[in-house]
Design a protein around this motif. Sequence first.
Motif, PDB file in Angstrom:
ATOM      1  N   THR A 156       0.690  -1.041   0.319  1.00 32.70           N
ATOM      2  CA  THR A 156       0.015   0.025  -0.483  1.00 32.70           C
ATOM      3  C   THR A 156       0.627   1.356  -0.135  1.00 32.70           C
ATOM      4  O   THR A 156       2.299   1.387   0.410  1.00 32.70           O
ATOM      5  N   LEU A 157       0.625   2.813  -0.557  1.00 38.46           N
ATOM      6  CA  LEU A 157       1.114   3.749  -0.618  1.00 38.46           C
ATOM      7  C   LEU A 157       1.593   3.699   0.794  1.00 38.46           C
ATOM      8  O   LEU A 157       2.375   5.008   1.001  1.00 38.46           O
ATOM      9  N   ASN A 158       0.219   4.393   0.822  1.00 36.60           N
ATOM     10  CA  ASN A 158       0.335   5.048   3.161  1.00 36.60           C
ATOM     11  C   ASN A 158      -0.128   4.021   4.016  1.00 36.60           C
ATOM     12  O   ASN A 158      -0.010   2.632   3.929  1.00 36.60           O
ATOM     13  N   ARG A 159       1.022   4.097   4.962  1.00 39.22           N
ATOM     14  CA  ARG A 159       0.744   3.278   5.966  1.00 39.22           C
ATOM     15  C   ARG A 159      -0.427   3.480   6.956  1.00 39.22           C
ATOM     16  O   ARG A 159      -1.435   5.184   6.521  1.00 39.22           O
ATOM     17  N   VAL A 160      -1.162   2.723   7.977  1.00 34.29           N
ATOM     18  CA  VAL A 160      -2.172   3.046   9.038  1.00 34.29           C
ATOM     19  C   VAL A 160      -2.099   4.287   9.918  1.00 34.29           C
ATOM     20  O   VAL A 160      -0.912   4.854  10.273  1.00 34.29           O
ATOM     21  N   ALA A 161      -2.945   5.360   9.364  1.00 32.76           N
ATOM     22  CA  ALA A 161      -3.095   7.036  10.117  1.00 32.76           C
ATOM     23  C   ALA A 161      -2.584   7.561   9.116  1.00 32.76           C
ATOM     24  O   ALA A 161      -1.665   8.897   9.774  1.00 32.76           O
ATOM     25  N   GLY A 162      -1.550   7.138   8.276  1.00 32.43           N
ATOM     26  CA  GLY A 162      -0.432   8.027   6.892  1.00 32.43           C
ATOM     27  C   GLY A 162      -0.549   8.429   6.202  1.00 32.43           C
ATOM     28  O   GLY A 162      -1.570   8.497   5.371  1.00 32.43           O
ATOM     29  N   ALA A 163      -0.078   9.156   5.498  1.00 33.69           N
ATOM     30  CA  ALA A 163      -0.085  10.112   4.041  1.00 33.69           C
ATOM     31  C   ALA A 163       1.012   9.196   2.970  1.00 33.69           C
ATOM     32  O   ALA A 163       1.602   8.810   3.583  1.00 33.69           O
ATOM     33  N   VAL A 164       0.977   9.869   1.926  1.00 33.06           N
ATOM     34  CA  VAL A 164       1.547   9.573   0.965  1.00 33.06           C
ATOM     35  C   VAL A 164       2.194  10.797   0.108  1.00 33.06           C
ATOM     36  O   VAL A 164       0.896  11.466  -0.027  1.00 33.06           O
ATOM     37  N   HIS A 165       3.112  11.443  -0.009  1.00 29.42           N
ATOM     38  CA  HIS A 165       2.983  11.884  -0.460  1.00 29.42           C
ATOM     39  C   HIS A 165       4.634  11.898  -2.577  1.00 29.42           C
ATOM     40  O   HIS A 165       4.933  11.214  -2.354  1.00 29.42           O
ATOM     41  N   VAL A 166       3.285  12.399  -3.341  1.00 29.95           N
ATOM     42  CA  VAL A 166       3.943  12.037  -4.475  1.00 29.95           C
ATOM     43  C   VAL A 166       4.454  13.748  -4.946  1.00 29.95           C
ATOM     44  O   VAL A 166       4.190  14.413  -4.755  1.00 29.95           O
ATOM     45  N   THR A 167       5.686  13.555  -5.717  1.00 33.33           N
ATOM     46  CA  THR A 167       6.762  14.460  -5.985  1.00 33.33           C
ATOM     47  C   THR A 167       7.171  13.971  -6.950  1.00 33.33           C
ATOM     48  O   THR A 167       7.598  12.531  -7.420  1.00 33.33           O
ATOM     49  N   THR A 168       8.539  15.154  -7.321  1.00 28.56           N
ATOM     50  CA  THR A 168       9.102  14.478  -8.562  1.00 28.56           C
ATOM     51  C   THR A 168      10.522  13.994  -8.605  1.00 28.56           C
ATOM     52  O   THR A 168      11.088  14.820  -7.286  1.00 28.56           O
ATOM     53  N   GLY A 169      12.065  13.150  -8.876  1.00 25.30           N
ATOM     54  CA  GLY A 169      12.895  13.591  -8.546  1.00 25.30           C
ATOM     55  C   GLY A 169      13.541  14.484  -8.597  1.00 25.30           C
ATOM     56  O   GLY A 169      14.510  15.045  -7.691  1.00 25.30           O
ATOM     57  N   ARG A 170      13.129  15.989  -9.810  1.00 23.01           N
ATOM     58  CA  ARG A 170      13.189  17.192  -9.202  1.00 23.01           C
ATOM     59  C   ARG A 170      13.209  18.242  -7.920  1.00 23.01           C
ATOM     60  O   ARG A 170      14.138  18.468  -7.386  1.00 23.01           O
TER      61      ARG A 170
END
Length: 252
Positions: A156-170
Amino acid sequence: MRELLVIGVGAGDPDHVTMQAVQALHTVDVFFVLDKGPATADLTEARRQILERFARPERHREVLVADPPRDRAATDYPDAVRLWRDARAELLERVLRAELADGGRGGFLVWGDPSLYDGTIRVLDTIVARGVLPLEYQVIPGISSVQALAARHRVTLNRVAGAVHVTTGRRLADGLPEGVDDLVVMLDARFAAKAYRDQQIDIYWGAYLGTPDEVLISGRLGEVVDRIERTRNELRERKGWIMDTYLIRRNP
Protein backbone atom coordinates in the motif's frame (compact mmCIF):
# COMPACT_ATOMS: atom_id res chain seq x y z
CA MET A 1 -17.91 22.94 -31.85
CA ARG A 2 -15.15 20.35 -31.78
CA GLU A 3 -15.02 17.87 -28.91
CA LEU A 4 -11.95 16.13 -27.52
CA LEU A 5 -11.51 13.14 -25.23
CA VAL A 6 -8.35 12.87 -23.13
CA ILE A 7 -8.21 9.14 -22.42
CA GLY A 8 -5.98 7.56 -19.81
CA VAL A 9 -4.85 4.15 -21.09
CA GLY A 10 -2.82 2.89 -18.15
CA ALA A 11 0.86 2.38 -17.46
CA GLY A 12 1.58 0.06 -20.38
CA ASP A 13 -0.42 -3.16 -20.05
CA PRO A 14 -3.32 -3.13 -22.57
CA ASP A 15 -5.43 -4.77 -19.86
CA HIS A 16 -5.12 -1.52 -17.89
CA VAL A 17 -7.52 0.09 -20.35
CA THR A 18 -10.81 0.48 -18.50
CA MET A 19 -14.27 -0.22 -19.85
CA GLN A 20 -14.99 3.52 -19.73
CA ALA A 21 -11.91 4.14 -21.86
CA VAL A 22 -12.94 1.43 -24.34
CA GLN A 23 -16.38 2.99 -24.70
CA ALA A 24 -14.75 6.38 -25.28
CA LEU A 25 -12.36 4.93 -27.89
CA HIS A 26 -15.33 3.66 -29.86
CA THR A 27 -16.68 7.20 -30.30
CA VAL A 28 -13.55 8.98 -31.56
CA ASP A 29 -13.27 10.12 -35.19
CA VAL A 30 -9.60 11.24 -35.16
CA PHE A 31 -6.83 10.19 -32.76
CA PHE A 32 -3.96 12.65 -32.39
CA VAL A 33 -0.62 11.04 -31.49
CA LEU A 34 2.24 13.25 -30.31
CA ASP A 35 5.42 11.74 -31.72
CA LYS A 36 8.67 12.35 -29.80
CA GLY A 37 10.88 10.87 -32.50
CA PRO A 38 12.72 7.57 -33.09
CA ALA A 39 13.90 7.22 -29.48
CA THR A 40 10.35 6.54 -28.27
CA ALA A 41 9.00 4.83 -31.38
CA ASP A 42 7.95 1.85 -29.27
CA LEU A 43 5.63 4.12 -27.25
CA THR A 44 3.98 5.32 -30.44
CA GLU A 45 3.65 1.72 -31.59
CA ALA A 46 2.12 0.73 -28.23
CA ARG A 47 -0.53 3.41 -28.68
CA ARG A 48 -1.30 2.03 -32.13
CA GLN A 49 -1.66 -1.47 -30.69
CA ILE A 50 -4.18 -0.17 -28.16
CA LEU A 51 -6.16 1.42 -30.97
CA GLU A 52 -6.05 -1.78 -33.03
CA ARG A 53 -7.31 -3.77 -30.07
CA PHE A 54 -10.01 -1.47 -28.71
CA ALA A 55 -11.00 1.17 -31.28
CA ARG A 56 -13.22 0.65 -34.30
CA PRO A 57 -11.02 0.70 -37.42
CA GLU A 58 -13.91 1.57 -39.72
CA ARG A 59 -14.67 4.72 -37.71
CA HIS A 60 -11.42 6.46 -36.86
CA ARG A 61 -8.17 7.63 -38.38
CA GLU A 62 -4.85 8.65 -36.80
CA VAL A 63 -2.88 11.86 -37.15
CA LEU A 64 0.78 11.82 -36.10
CA VAL A 65 2.01 15.16 -34.75
CA ALA A 66 5.72 15.87 -34.20
CA ASP A 67 6.05 17.03 -30.61
CA PRO A 68 7.92 20.37 -30.26
CA PRO A 69 11.34 19.98 -28.61
CA ARG A 70 11.82 21.12 -25.02
CA ASP A 71 14.89 22.90 -23.69
CA ARG A 72 16.01 20.40 -21.05
CA ALA A 73 19.16 22.38 -20.22
CA ALA A 74 17.31 25.59 -19.31
CA THR A 75 18.17 27.06 -15.92
CA ASP A 76 14.57 28.25 -15.43
CA TYR A 77 12.73 24.92 -15.55
CA PRO A 78 9.15 26.23 -15.02
CA ASP A 79 9.62 28.81 -17.76
CA ALA A 80 11.02 26.20 -20.16
CA VAL A 81 7.99 23.98 -19.52
CA ARG A 82 5.64 26.92 -20.05
CA LEU A 83 7.26 27.78 -23.39
CA TRP A 84 7.09 24.14 -24.46
CA ARG A 85 3.43 23.90 -23.45
CA ASP A 86 2.60 27.08 -25.37
CA ALA A 87 4.39 25.74 -28.46
CA ARG A 88 2.38 22.52 -28.14
CA ALA A 89 -0.85 24.50 -27.83
CA GLU A 90 -0.15 26.55 -30.96
CA LEU A 91 0.77 23.44 -32.94
CA LEU A 92 -2.25 21.41 -31.80
CA GLU A 93 -4.60 24.31 -32.44
CA ARG A 94 -3.50 24.35 -36.09
CA VAL A 95 -3.68 20.57 -36.40
CA LEU A 96 -7.11 20.36 -34.77
CA ARG A 97 -8.47 23.01 -37.12
CA ALA A 98 -7.05 21.22 -40.17
CA GLU A 99 -7.78 17.59 -39.25
CA LEU A 100 -10.94 17.62 -37.11
CA ALA A 101 -14.17 18.86 -38.65
CA ASP A 102 -16.55 21.08 -36.73
CA GLY A 103 -18.82 18.72 -34.79
CA GLY A 104 -16.21 15.95 -34.85
CA ARG A 105 -14.70 14.16 -31.88
CA GLY A 106 -10.95 13.86 -31.42
CA GLY A 107 -8.99 11.78 -28.96
CA PHE A 108 -5.66 11.84 -27.15
CA LEU A 109 -4.28 8.68 -25.55
CA VAL A 110 -2.39 9.49 -22.36
CA TRP A 111 -0.13 7.05 -20.54
CA GLY A 112 -1.24 6.42 -16.97
CA ASP A 113 -3.76 8.99 -15.81
CA PRO A 114 -4.16 12.40 -17.49
CA SER A 115 -4.29 14.19 -14.12
CA LEU A 116 -0.85 13.02 -12.89
CA TYR A 117 2.24 14.68 -14.36
CA ASP A 118 0.86 14.96 -17.88
CA GLY A 119 0.55 18.22 -19.79
CA THR A 120 -2.38 17.44 -22.12
CA ILE A 121 -5.05 19.05 -19.93
CA ARG A 122 -2.98 22.22 -19.50
CA VAL A 123 -2.34 22.41 -23.24
CA LEU A 124 -6.06 22.15 -24.00
CA ASP A 125 -6.84 24.75 -21.33
CA THR A 126 -4.37 27.05 -23.09
CA ILE A 127 -6.17 26.54 -26.42
CA VAL A 128 -9.56 27.16 -24.81
CA ALA A 129 -8.29 30.31 -23.08
CA ARG A 130 -7.02 31.70 -26.39
CA GLY A 131 -10.59 31.59 -27.68
CA VAL A 132 -9.59 31.18 -31.33
CA LEU A 133 -10.75 27.59 -31.78
CA PRO A 134 -13.99 26.71 -29.94
CA LEU A 135 -13.77 23.28 -28.36
CA GLU A 136 -14.90 21.23 -25.40
CA TYR A 137 -13.12 18.29 -23.80
CA GLN A 138 -13.67 15.47 -21.35
CA VAL A 139 -11.13 13.48 -19.32
CA ILE A 140 -11.31 9.70 -18.93
CA PRO A 141 -9.22 8.53 -15.94
CA GLY A 142 -6.67 5.75 -16.25
CA ILE A 143 -4.50 3.48 -14.11
CA SER A 144 -1.36 5.41 -13.22
CA SER A 145 2.17 4.08 -12.89
CA VAL A 146 1.85 4.84 -9.17
CA GLN A 147 -1.04 2.39 -8.86
CA ALA A 148 0.73 -0.17 -11.04
CA LEU A 149 3.91 0.13 -8.95
CA ALA A 150 2.09 -0.54 -5.67
CA ALA A 151 0.18 -3.46 -7.17
CA ARG A 152 3.26 -5.12 -8.66
CA HIS A 153 5.18 -4.83 -5.37
CA ARG A 154 2.08 -5.83 -3.37
CA VAL A 155 2.29 -2.84 -1.04
CA THR A 156 0.00 0.00 0.00
CA LEU A 157 1.23 3.50 -0.69
CA ASN A 158 0.51 4.77 2.81
CA ARG A 159 0.69 3.16 6.24
CA VAL A 160 -1.94 3.17 8.99
CA ALA A 161 -3.08 6.74 9.74
CA GLY A 162 -0.36 8.02 7.42
CA ALA A 163 -0.23 10.02 4.22
CA VAL A 164 1.65 9.55 0.96
CA HIS A 165 3.48 12.33 -0.85
CA VAL A 166 3.87 12.27 -4.67
CA THR A 167 6.71 14.34 -6.07
CA THR A 168 9.42 14.51 -8.74
CA GLY A 169 13.11 13.68 -8.75
CA ARG A 170 13.88 17.38 -9.12
CA ARG A 171 12.06 18.07 -5.84
CA LEU A 172 13.61 15.10 -4.06
CA ALA A 173 17.07 16.38 -4.96
CA ASP A 174 16.30 19.46 -2.83
CA GLY A 175 15.78 17.29 0.26
CA LEU A 176 13.34 14.90 1.88
CA PRO A 177 10.13 16.71 2.88
CA GLU A 178 9.71 17.21 6.62
CA GLY A 179 7.23 14.89 8.27
CA VAL A 180 6.86 12.66 5.21
CA ASP A 181 7.58 8.95 5.67
CA ASP A 182 6.11 7.55 2.42
CA LEU A 183 7.16 9.25 -0.80
CA VAL A 184 6.38 8.34 -4.42
CA VAL A 185 8.87 9.76 -6.92
CA MET A 186 8.25 10.23 -10.65
CA LEU A 187 10.16 11.90 -13.49
CA ASP A 188 13.54 11.30 -11.88
CA ALA A 189 16.16 11.46 -14.61
CA ARG A 190 19.14 11.32 -12.23
CA PHE A 191 17.81 8.91 -9.58
CA ALA A 192 17.89 11.43 -6.73
CA ALA A 193 17.17 8.72 -4.13
CA LYS A 194 20.82 7.64 -4.18
CA ALA A 195 21.68 10.69 -2.06
CA TYR A 196 19.84 9.06 0.85
CA ARG A 197 21.50 5.66 0.73
CA ASP A 198 22.80 5.97 4.30
CA GLN A 199 19.37 6.54 5.81
CA GLN A 200 16.97 3.89 7.08
CA ILE A 201 14.83 3.86 3.94
CA ASP A 202 13.21 1.06 1.94
CA ILE A 203 12.62 1.43 -1.79
CA TYR A 204 10.15 -0.17 -4.20
CA TRP A 205 11.29 0.63 -7.74
CA GLY A 206 9.81 -0.25 -11.12
CA ALA A 207 10.63 0.56 -14.75
CA TYR A 208 8.46 0.15 -17.87
CA LEU A 209 5.59 -0.92 -15.62
CA GLY A 210 2.95 -3.01 -17.32
CA THR A 211 5.07 -3.75 -20.39
CA PRO A 212 7.06 -6.84 -21.46
CA ASP A 213 10.23 -4.93 -20.42
CA GLU A 214 9.04 -4.38 -16.84
CA VAL A 215 11.76 -4.55 -14.15
CA LEU A 216 11.13 -4.51 -10.38
CA ILE A 217 13.64 -4.08 -7.55
CA SER A 218 12.94 -3.59 -3.84
CA GLY A 219 14.83 -3.65 -0.55
CA ARG A 220 16.76 -1.44 1.85
CA LEU A 221 17.91 1.55 -0.20
CA GLY A 222 21.54 1.30 0.84
CA GLU A 223 21.66 -2.34 -0.22
CA VAL A 224 20.00 -2.05 -3.66
CA VAL A 225 20.79 1.52 -4.75
CA ASP A 226 23.83 0.52 -6.85
CA ARG A 227 21.89 -2.30 -8.49
CA ILE A 228 19.03 0.05 -9.37
CA GLU A 229 21.33 2.70 -10.79
CA ARG A 230 23.25 0.12 -12.84
CA THR A 231 19.98 -1.35 -14.13
CA ARG A 232 18.62 2.10 -15.04
CA ASN A 233 21.76 2.92 -17.02
CA GLU A 234 21.70 -0.40 -18.86
CA LEU A 235 18.01 -0.05 -19.73
CA ARG A 236 18.40 3.54 -20.92
CA GLU A 237 21.36 2.56 -23.07
CA ARG A 238 19.47 -0.33 -24.61
CA LYS A 239 16.13 1.39 -25.25
CA GLY A 240 17.19 5.03 -25.56
CA TRP A 241 14.79 6.14 -22.81
CA ILE A 242 13.54 5.02 -19.42
CA MET A 243 10.24 5.46 -17.63
CA ASP A 244 10.44 4.51 -13.96
CA THR A 245 8.67 5.23 -10.68
CA TYR A 246 9.49 4.38 -7.10
CA LEU A 247 8.23 4.50 -3.52
CA ILE A 248 10.68 5.27 -0.72
CA ARG A 249 9.64 4.55 2.84
CA ARG A 250 11.35 5.69 6.02
CA ASN A 251 11.92 3.06 8.68
CA PRO A 252 12.61 4.55 12.14
